[in-house]
Design a protein around this motif. Structure first.
Motif, PDB file in Angstrom:
ATOM      1  N   UNK A 172       0.823  -1.210   0.000  1.00  0.00           N
ATOM      2  CA  UNK A 172       0.000   0.000   0.000  1.00  0.00           C
ATOM      3  C   UNK A 172       0.856   1.258   0.000  1.00  0.00           C
ATOM      4  N   UNK A 173       1.939   1.216   0.760  1.00  0.00           N
ATOM      5  CA  UNK A 173       2.834   2.382   0.807  1.00  0.00           C
ATOM      6  C   UNK A 173       3.461   2.637  -0.564  1.00  0.00           C
ATOM      7  N   UNK A 174       3.808   1.576  -1.276  1.00  0.00           N
ATOM      8  CA  UNK A 174       4.418   1.743  -2.596  1.00  0.00           C
ATOM      9  C   UNK A 174       3.396   2.265  -3.616  1.00  0.00           C
ATOM     10  N   UNK A 175       2.143   1.863  -3.465  1.00  0.00           N
ATOM     11  CA  UNK A 175       1.117   2.330  -4.406  1.00  0.00           C
ATOM     12  C   UNK A 175       0.815   3.822  -4.215  1.00  0.00           C
ATOM     13  N   UNK A 176       0.713   4.261  -2.979  1.00  0.00           N
ATOM     14  CA  UNK A 176       0.529   5.682  -2.638  1.00  0.00           C
ATOM     15  C   UNK A 176      -0.515   6.379  -3.509  1.00  0.00           C
ATOM     16  N   UNK A 177      -1.661   5.783  -3.619  1.00  0.00           N
ATOM     17  CA  UNK A 177      -2.787   6.358  -4.360  1.00  0.00           C
ATOM     18  C   UNK A 177      -2.531   6.475  -5.857  1.00  0.00           C
ATOM     19  N   UNK A 178      -1.394   5.969  -6.343  1.00  0.00           N
ATOM     20  CA  UNK A 178      -1.152   6.008  -7.794  1.00  0.00           C
ATOM     21  C   UNK A 178      -1.986   4.960  -8.506  1.00  0.00           C
ATOM     22  N   UNK A 179      -2.246   3.854  -7.808  1.00  0.00           N
ATOM     23  CA  UNK A 179      -2.972   2.755  -8.424  1.00  0.00           C
ATOM     24  C   UNK A 179      -4.102   2.298  -7.511  1.00  0.00           C
ATOM     25  N   UNK A 180      -5.203   1.867  -8.130  1.00  0.00           N
ATOM     26  CA  UNK A 180      -6.283   1.271  -7.358  1.00  0.00           C
ATOM     27  C   UNK A 180      -5.809  -0.051  -6.774  1.00  0.00           C
ATOM     28  N   UNK A 181      -6.255  -0.346  -5.568  1.00  0.00           N
ATOM     29  CA  UNK A 181      -5.879  -1.604  -4.920  1.00  0.00           C
ATOM     30  C   UNK A 181      -7.116  -2.410  -4.568  1.00  0.00           C
ATOM     31  N   UNK A 182      -6.910  -3.724  -4.412  1.00  0.00           N
ATOM     32  CA  UNK A 182      -8.004  -4.642  -4.080  1.00  0.00           C
ATOM     33  C   UNK A 182      -7.429  -5.667  -3.108  1.00  0.00           C
ATOM     34  N   UNK A 183      -8.110  -5.868  -1.996  1.00  0.00           N
ATOM     35  CA  UNK A 183      -7.602  -6.784  -0.966  1.00  0.00           C
ATOM     36  C   UNK A 183      -8.484  -8.020  -0.863  1.00  0.00           C
ATOM     37  N   UNK A 184      -7.850  -9.132  -0.476  1.00  0.00           N
ATOM     38  CA  UNK A 184      -8.597 -10.352  -0.189  1.00  0.00           C
ATOM     39  C   UNK A 184      -8.112 -10.914   1.141  1.00  0.00           C
ATOM     40  N   UNK A 185      -8.990 -11.677   1.822  1.00  0.00           N
ATOM     41  CA  UNK A 185      -8.641 -12.190   3.147  1.00  0.00           C
ATOM     42  C   UNK A 185      -9.572 -13.333   3.523  1.00  0.00           C
TER      43      UNK A 185
END
Length: 471
Positions: free
Chosen positions: A231-244
């Motif tokens: 998440x820190x590397x993405x820094x709002x540059x890319x959309x993220x999706x989590x699974x758990x």
């Protein structure tokens, strides 16, 4: 650059080759200065094989056109431009992580492959429209990938699902690819012989994010500590999706209902929807893998109900948690080969065994530094242990055994086939045998030259043969 492109168009090569031995009539041979070998020395061999041109980083006295570039990276860039960037014609999905890459990539390929429009590449080889091809590395070199993408484009494929190793990222093997999806299964500890530190290994994995298109998206496992740095590397540059399977707040939550060595039952929770799914993949780590596949499929626009239905018919991944049973005895063949994956597998096996837990394992010659930890883990979690060979890569087998078992507490058998035969004969009803490391592989790298593998019957074939003799 323009002049070089014109000269390439004039040559009109059939393919571009890095290995002079693979050159056929009409190919262009591309030279590279490596750390151990300089392929410029084989230009004459390539010409004899039928090369109609050479791309080199220095002038060469060859009787065919020789195109000079300043370095190999520039050579690949020119070839990519000549081929009109074939990788961009595909939806590129890159999957990295310490464990689970193969299962996730292979499974996702099947989810996306309704009309034979997806291709898989990774540890198992390449799978395109039902045809398997073996490859030397989990992630091929950039030139091999460009040749492959051109073929996929010509075939009309839409997706390419690939495993991306830390070595490939560190060595810039995927620099010519811009990914649509980057999926991280987990990042623990591995390949320290190459990366030297956990931090360097993790940073290599995170480089996949930098290979994304501006519209790219990142999928990660919320149950793995690596989600913080991702998440820190993405820094709002890319959309993220989590699974758990532990945190209901994930974008895709998998509620485990039932679990066994034969499979599992999971309820998927996604955007207010609930969908039951029966998986034929055993163990908790395969629930994680299924959630990763499902996440990517959802991001590719497949409805949840369709994702669940496809997962229920997913074929077993060759050599990954393949289970065989005979007269109350169970045998599992699995690719687990690092300390984290071996520990996870054996702990789960402890919960389902009725008798003794037998384990067969080795370490590859380039993972000698990990041997002590793996040996200790296996001895702690198993009732019976046999250490054997697993791609020694020129390292003396006795040295590997000494690292795995410094106190000489366990049985050792350099012949892997004999080790498996002996263990199966020793088993009693209720016992469980776990054969780790090679999975479906049918070769051994006995020497350091990985281009010269020694044929090996294979763990799966040996198990089937032994069980048929017991029938």
């Amino acid at each position: 650059m323009h002049d070089l492109l014109l000269r390439l168009h004039a040559l009109s090569p059939k393919q571009f080759q890095l290995d002079s031995r693979q050159v056929t009539e009409g190919d262009v041979f591309v030279c590279r200065q490596g750390t151990l070998q300089d392929s410029h020395e084989f230009a004459d061999c390539a010409v004899k094989q039928g090369a109609i041109g050479i791309i080199a980083n220095r002038p060469l006295p060859v009787p065919v056109p020789c195109l000079i570039t300043p370095n190999f990276t520039t050579s690949v860039a020119i070839i990519d431009q000549y081929l009109e960037h074939p990788g961009d014609a595909l939806r590129q999905i890159g999957i990295t992580g310490t464990n689970g890459k193969t299962t996730v990539a292979f499974g996702l390929h099947h989810l996306l492959n309704d009309n034979n429009t997806s291709s898989y590449s990774g540890t198992l080889g390449t799978l395109t429209q039902g045809d398997w091809t073996q490859q030397l590395n989990t992630t091929p070199d950039s030139l091999t990938l460009l040749n492959r993408f051109k073929r996929y484009q010509d075939l009309g494929l839409t997706h390419h699902v690939m495993e991306v190793s830390s070595h490939a990222l560190a060595q810039d093997r995927v620099d010519s690819i811009r990914y649509d999806l980057a999926l991280f299964t987990n990042i623990t500890e591995d390949h320290l012989d190459y990366h030297l530190s956990v931090d360097a290994y993790q940073q290599a994995k995170l480089r996949l994010i930098e290979k994304l298109k501006p519209s790219g998206k990142v999928i990660y496992n919320l149950d793995d500590d690596s989600h913080i740095v991702i998440n820190a590397r993405c820094r709002a540059r890319f959309d993220t999706f989590s699974y758990s399977r532990q945190n209901p707040k994930a974008d895709l939550f998998g509620e485990v209902i039932n679990l066994s060595a034969q499979g599992s039952e999971v309820v998927f929770h996604y955007q207010g929807q609930q969908q039951h799914c029966t998986l034929n993949l055993p163990f908790l780590h395969n629930v994680d893998n299924a959630l990763a596949m499902a996440s990517a499929a959802l991001m590719e626009g497949i409805p949840l109900v369709e994702v669940a239905n496809k997962l229920q018919t997913l074929p077993r991944v060759p050599g990954r948690s393949e289970c065989y049973q005979h007269q109350g005895k169970a045998i599992i063949v699995d690719y687990a080969h690092n300390q984290a994956s071996v520990a996870s597998l054996l702990r789960q096996c402890q919960q389902i065994k009725n008798g003794k837990l037998h384990t067969i394992i080795g370490v590859t010659g380039d993972r000698l530094a990990d041997a002590a930890g793996i040996g200790s883990t296996v001895r702690e979690l198993s009732d019976e242990v046999t250490f054997t060979t697993d791609n020694p890569l020129g390292v003396p087998v006795n040295r590997i055994f000494a690292e795995l078992d410094p106190d000489a507490l366990c049985h050792k058998q350099a012949d892997r086939e004999l080790a498996i035969q002996r263990a199966i004969k020793k088993m009693k009803s209720g016992d469980l045998l776990v054969i780790c490391g090679k999975g479906e592989e049918q070769h051994q790298y006995l020497s350091s030259d990985k281009s010269m593998p020694t044929p090996y019957r294979g763990d799966i074939a040996i198990v089937k043969s032994c069980l048929s003799e017991l029938a």
